[in-house]
Design a protein around this motif. Structure first.
Motif, mmCIF file in Angstrom:
data_model
loop_
_atom_site.group_PDB
_atom_site.id
_atom_site.type_symbol
_atom_site.label_atom_id
_atom_site.label_comp_id
_atom_site.label_asym_id
_atom_site.label_seq_id
_atom_site.Cartn_x
_atom_site.Cartn_y
_atom_site.Cartn_z
ATOM 1 N N UNK A 120 7.592 6.292 3.321
ATOM 2 C CA UNK A 120 6.870 5.042 3.462
ATOM 3 C C UNK A 120 7.679 3.853 3.370
ATOM 4 N N UNK A 180 4.828 -0.733 -9.338
ATOM 5 C CA UNK A 180 3.807 -0.406 -10.326
ATOM 6 C C UNK A 180 3.253 0.806 -9.975
ATOM 7 N N UNK A 181 2.654 0.983 -8.903
ATOM 8 C CA UNK A 181 1.878 2.345 -8.834
ATOM 9 C C UNK A 181 2.614 3.090 -8.648
ATOM 10 N N UNK A 218 3.625 -4.603 -6.308
ATOM 11 C CA UNK A 218 2.272 -3.719 -6.693
ATOM 12 C C UNK A 218 2.378 -2.175 -6.512
ATOM 13 N N UNK A 219 3.202 -1.944 -5.474
ATOM 14 C CA UNK A 219 3.383 -0.575 -5.155
ATOM 15 C C UNK A 219 4.574 -0.167 -6.140
ATOM 16 N N UNK A 237 -4.111 0.376 -6.524
ATOM 17 C CA UNK A 237 -2.673 -0.238 -6.168
ATOM 18 C C UNK A 237 -3.196 -1.789 -6.270
ATOM 19 N N UNK A 238 -4.448 -2.125 -5.737
ATOM 20 C CA UNK A 238 -4.753 -3.509 -5.693
ATOM 21 C C UNK A 238 -5.115 -4.059 -7.277
ATOM 22 N N UNK A 239 -5.868 -3.199 -8.025
ATOM 23 C CA UNK A 239 -6.454 -3.509 -9.125
ATOM 24 C C UNK A 239 -5.359 -3.571 -10.402
ATOM 25 N N UNK A 240 -4.263 -2.668 -10.337
ATOM 26 C CA UNK A 240 -3.648 -2.641 -11.575
ATOM 27 C C UNK A 240 -2.197 -3.092 -11.423
ATOM 28 N N UNK A 241 -1.835 -4.108 -12.591
ATOM 29 C CA UNK A 241 -0.597 -4.967 -12.469
ATOM 30 C C UNK A 241 0.135 -4.479 -13.917
ATOM 31 N N UNK A 277 6.667 10.051 -3.046
ATOM 32 C CA UNK A 277 6.452 10.858 -4.323
ATOM 33 C C UNK A 277 5.629 12.040 -3.840
ATOM 34 N N UNK A 321 -1.907 7.489 -4.961
ATOM 35 C CA UNK A 321 -2.632 6.310 -5.670
ATOM 36 C C UNK A 321 -3.446 5.747 -4.492
ATOM 37 N N UNK A 375 -0.457 -1.600 -18.501
ATOM 38 C CA UNK A 375 -1.064 -2.261 -17.442
ATOM 39 C C UNK A 375 -2.137 -3.061 -17.442
ATOM 40 N N UNK A 376 -2.533 -3.891 -16.628
ATOM 41 C CA UNK A 376 -3.891 -4.460 -16.705
ATOM 42 C C UNK A 376 -4.498 -4.763 -15.525
ATOM 43 N N UNK A 377 -5.619 -4.690 -15.285
ATOM 44 C CA UNK A 377 -6.533 -5.094 -14.357
ATOM 45 C C UNK A 377 -6.287 -6.518 -13.611
ATOM 46 N N UNK A 378 -6.676 -6.723 -12.594
ATOM 47 C CA UNK A 378 -6.619 -8.073 -12.008
ATOM 48 C C UNK A 378 -7.550 -8.951 -12.969
ATOM 49 N N UNK A 423 0.844 -1.290 0.188
ATOM 50 C CA UNK A 423 0.029 -0.037 0.072
ATOM 51 C C UNK A 423 0.809 1.268 -0.004
ATOM 52 N N UNK A 424 0.675 2.228 -0.823
ATOM 53 C CA UNK A 424 1.366 3.170 -1.111
ATOM 54 C C UNK A 424 0.516 4.482 -0.765
ATOM 55 N N UNK A 425 0.725 4.921 0.652
ATOM 56 C CA UNK A 425 -0.122 5.884 1.039
ATOM 57 C C UNK A 425 0.274 7.268 0.550
ATOM 58 N N UNK A 426 1.507 7.405 0.245
ATOM 59 C CA UNK A 426 1.875 8.836 -0.262
ATOM 60 C C UNK A 426 2.318 8.957 -1.858
ATOM 61 N N UNK A 427 1.729 8.077 -2.447
ATOM 62 C CA UNK A 427 2.090 8.136 -3.843
ATOM 63 C C UNK A 427 0.998 8.815 -4.416
#
Lengths: 175, 515
Positions: free
Chosen positions: B358, B487-488, B484-485, A12-16, B422, A7, B502-505, A1-5
């Motif tokens: 973080x 990527x984000x 995942x982080x 975060x969970x959905x995208x890969x 960021x 996003x 990018x792709x969704x789950x 989990x990227x709180x400060x990004x």
């Protein structure tokens, strides 16, 4: 989990990041096998030469070192090229170049087309035997040139052509 | 370039270099020459060769002056050198990123300064560096202004002002200035230890050249006798104490020599200007549009006394260990608050240096420990094996257990400094224990991403996301961040670049391992 990004957790969970779309040529498997096999042959040859010259430490141990070398070589030569073939992938859009390489350790590299500085292609002797070519894309950063290994020649030439055309459209010194 | 033959003419370096070259060559061969004079004809041809070498160096130095010319046209700077193999180095003026004006002691005595012109490529080797050794100090200062501010350099008033110091005209806003109290940080740099090593090597070479036997003379014999008769643990302790004291003294002296009169200022033309040095003065001018970020670095010793250094991440300059020589040092060892202030002032945005990073979570922490402990465990096991098989003294493997404790401490600390953020359009990475660094990279300077996953990282679901840039170390990793982080983070830092990949789950996610 990227709180400060900036996003959200949901995103975060959905995208890969998916793997690049295209595989390299199947002939690359042969190329990787031969290239690695030569390294092992050198190691084996060195042991045999040492044995012929009669180095005492090896005389006592060759029954161990030689079979171990052969075994490791066999495992490496069977596993590595197949594994590599599954990993090595590439994709080029008008915006970005995206590669994936490695086997035990893997690496993905992405660079925007707007930052590309050079596009090279070269063919070593073994690559020529397997009718392969590799493409190297460099940016202004000394770190991380993107290298696509084991492309068949036509694909490589097309790719270089496309990238050259795309980068020519860009201005500035791309640093 | 078309009119290059008629308009700007080729200029020579300062004639005063004809004095400096021979003297420098002679100084370099002092040990050999001294050997020749003192030892006379006794042993070998070493000193003779030394003298011949010195003579050759003098001739080569003089030749270099006669064969080097330079010229500056509106488009480019050219240096022509070489006698047999003529070589012309040309640098387009819009590729010039830094100008470094250095005056070593002898140059300073004769009012000279050496000018190095840095281009973006100079961080990949020294071969294409453009260097003028040397010009009269006012000419050097004038040249720097001309090259970086792109204005004609014929303002006599400024030339007179610059003549006093090759440092250049002290205009612009001052960002930092050395406070004498900072010299207290000098002992806490490793450069002191390096200096001690260099001096020791020099002394031992001198001893060899002179064929001195340390047991022959009174004072040294006393020392050697004592050394030979002292019990080992006490001897080790004594040597350590002496080393520490010497290193501290050398570190302090080095600090004063290098950073006396240190001053960092921002000039109106959009450049950063750094002047420093007690005997050898140095002035580095760096275009701010070449700045790709700022690094706050805290080597362990310095961190222990709450000190830090500040380094520019810029194209055309080297960073890291070579920061001092390469000219990218924005602030030498100073109080952390001061380094902080300078970093913020140079970058122009405060958040990257204040935001809490973080952390990367328990898996990253576990990896810190495994990576630190495994090599130590191997060493301990090997020593234990040697103790069993070869009869190594038992205290060796026992003492080596201390390694494990140290490794665990380092791992704890490494995890503590690990993190990312960021903010304000800036990627911030934190890492390291022996040298803790916080690097702030504005995202428009990032020219690509690398996502590296070792076998063990894949098993832990981690990745190392590296931002590549044209400046500084070229790669700035965010270590062991969850995939995942990563990527984000990459997606948020440079919006759009990753989108097509990018792709969704819900979609078919093809992982590299299962394929």
């Amino acid at each position: 989990m990227c709180h400060r990004c900036g996003v959200s957790d949901e995103a975060v969970q959905a995208v890969r990041l998916r793997a690049p779309r295209h595989r390299v040529s199947r002939r690359a498997i042969g190329y990787w096998t031969v290239r690695a096999g030569l390294g092992w042959l050198v190691l084996l040859a060195a042991q045999i030469v040492a044995l012929v010259l009669g180095w005492s430490w090896l005389r006592d141990w060759w029954t161990v070192t030689v079979p171990v070398t052969v075994l490791l070589a066999a495992v490496h030569l069977i596993v590595m090229p197949q594994w590599r073939y599954r990993v090595h992938r590439w994709e080029v859009t008008t915006e970005a170049v995206y590669t994936q390489a490695g086997w035990f350790n893997q690496e993905r590299r992405i660079a925007p087309v707007s930052r590309i500085q050079t596009v090279d292609t070269d063919r070593g002797p073994f690559e020529q035997v397997f009718r392969l070519s590799n493409v190297t894309v460099t940016t202004a950063s000394a770190a991380g040139p993107l290298r696509i290994d084991g492309l068949d020649r036509e694909t490589a030439d097309q790719l270089v052509e496309q990238l050259t055309a795309d980068t020519q459209a860009e201005r500035g010194d791309a640093t | 370039m078309t009119r290059a033959d008629d308009v700007p003419e080729w200029r020579r370096l300062s004639t005063r270099m004809l004095v400096i070259h021979p003297v420098q060559a002679l100084i370099q061969s002092v040990p050999a020459l001294a050997g020749l004079l003192i030892a006379g004809t006794t042993s070998g041809n070493g000193p003779l060769w030394g003298a011949l070498g010195a003579a050759a160096a003098v001739v080569l130095g003089l030749l270099r002056w006669f064969t080097t010319r330079y010229r500056i046209s509106p488009e480019q700077v050219q240096v022509r050198r070489g006698l047999l193999r003529r070589r012309v180095v040309s640098v387009p003026r819009d590729r010039i990123r830094t100008v470094d004006v250095t005056a070593p002691p002898m140059h300073r005595l004769l009012g000279l300064a050496r000018v190095s012109v840095g281009t973006g490529r100079s961080d990949r080797g020294r071969s294409d560096e453009l260097r003028l050794d040397a010009l009269a100090a006012p000419v050097a200062a004038e040249l720097r202004d001309e090259l970086l501010h792109r204005r004609p350099a014929a303002r006599t008033g400024e030339v007179v002002a610059a003549a006093e110091a090759p440092a250049g005209p002290p205009t612009g806003t001052e960002l930092a200035r050395l406070s004498p109290r900072w010299i207290g940080y000098g002992p806490f740099t490793l450069s002191g230890l390096v200096t001690v090593g260099v001096v020791a090597a020099f002394l031992s070479r001198l001893v060899n050249e002179f064929h001195v036997d340390p047991t022959k003379y009174g004072a040294t014999r006393e020392v050697t006798d004592r050394v030979l008769h002292t019990p080992v643990p006490i001897l080790v302790l004594e040597v350590l104490v002496v080393l520490v004291v010497l290193a501290a003294v050398a570190g302090t002296a080095g600090y004063v020599l290098a950073f006396w009169n240190f001053r960092l200022s921002r000039l109106p033309g959009g450049t950063l200007h750094i002047t420093r040095g007690l005997i050898t003065t140095r002035a580095v001018t760096l275009e701010e549009r070449r700045l790709r970020g700022v690094e706050l670095s805290e080597p362990m010793l310095l961190r222990a006394v709450r000190g830090a250094r500040c380094i520019a991440i810029a194209t055309g300059l080297r960073v890291g260990r070579g920061a001092e020589r390469g000219g990218s040092l924005l602030l030498p060892s100073a109080p952390r608050a001061e380094a902080h202030r300078v970093a913020v002032a140079v970058l122009g945005r405060p958040a990257p240096f204040t935001v809490p990073l973080t952390p990367h979570g328990p898996r990253a922490r576990r990896r810190r420990y495994t990576r630190a402990l495994w090599p130590c465990l191997v060493v301990v096991a090997a020593l234990a094996l040697l103790w069993l098989l070869v009869g190594l003294p038992g205290w060796v493997p026992q003492a080596s257990v201390v390694l494990l404790v140290l490794a665990a401490l380092v791992a704890t600390d490494r995890y503590r400094s690990l993190g990312h953020a960021l903010v304000d359009g800036t990627l911030v990475t934190g890492r390291g224990s022996l040298v803790r660094r916080r690097c702030a990279l504005p995202t428009d300077g990032i020219i690509g991403w690398t996502v590296r996953r070792s076998f063990f990282q894949r098993r832990a679901g981690l990745a190392t996301l590296t931002a590549t840039t044209a400046g500084g170390e070229q790669r700035y990793p965010v270590q062991d961040i969850a995939l995942d982080d990563a990527t984000a983070l990459a997606d948020a830092a440079i919006p759009g670049l990753l989108t097509p990949f990018l792709e969704t789950a819900a979609g078919p996610v093809r992982s590299t391992v299962e394929a």
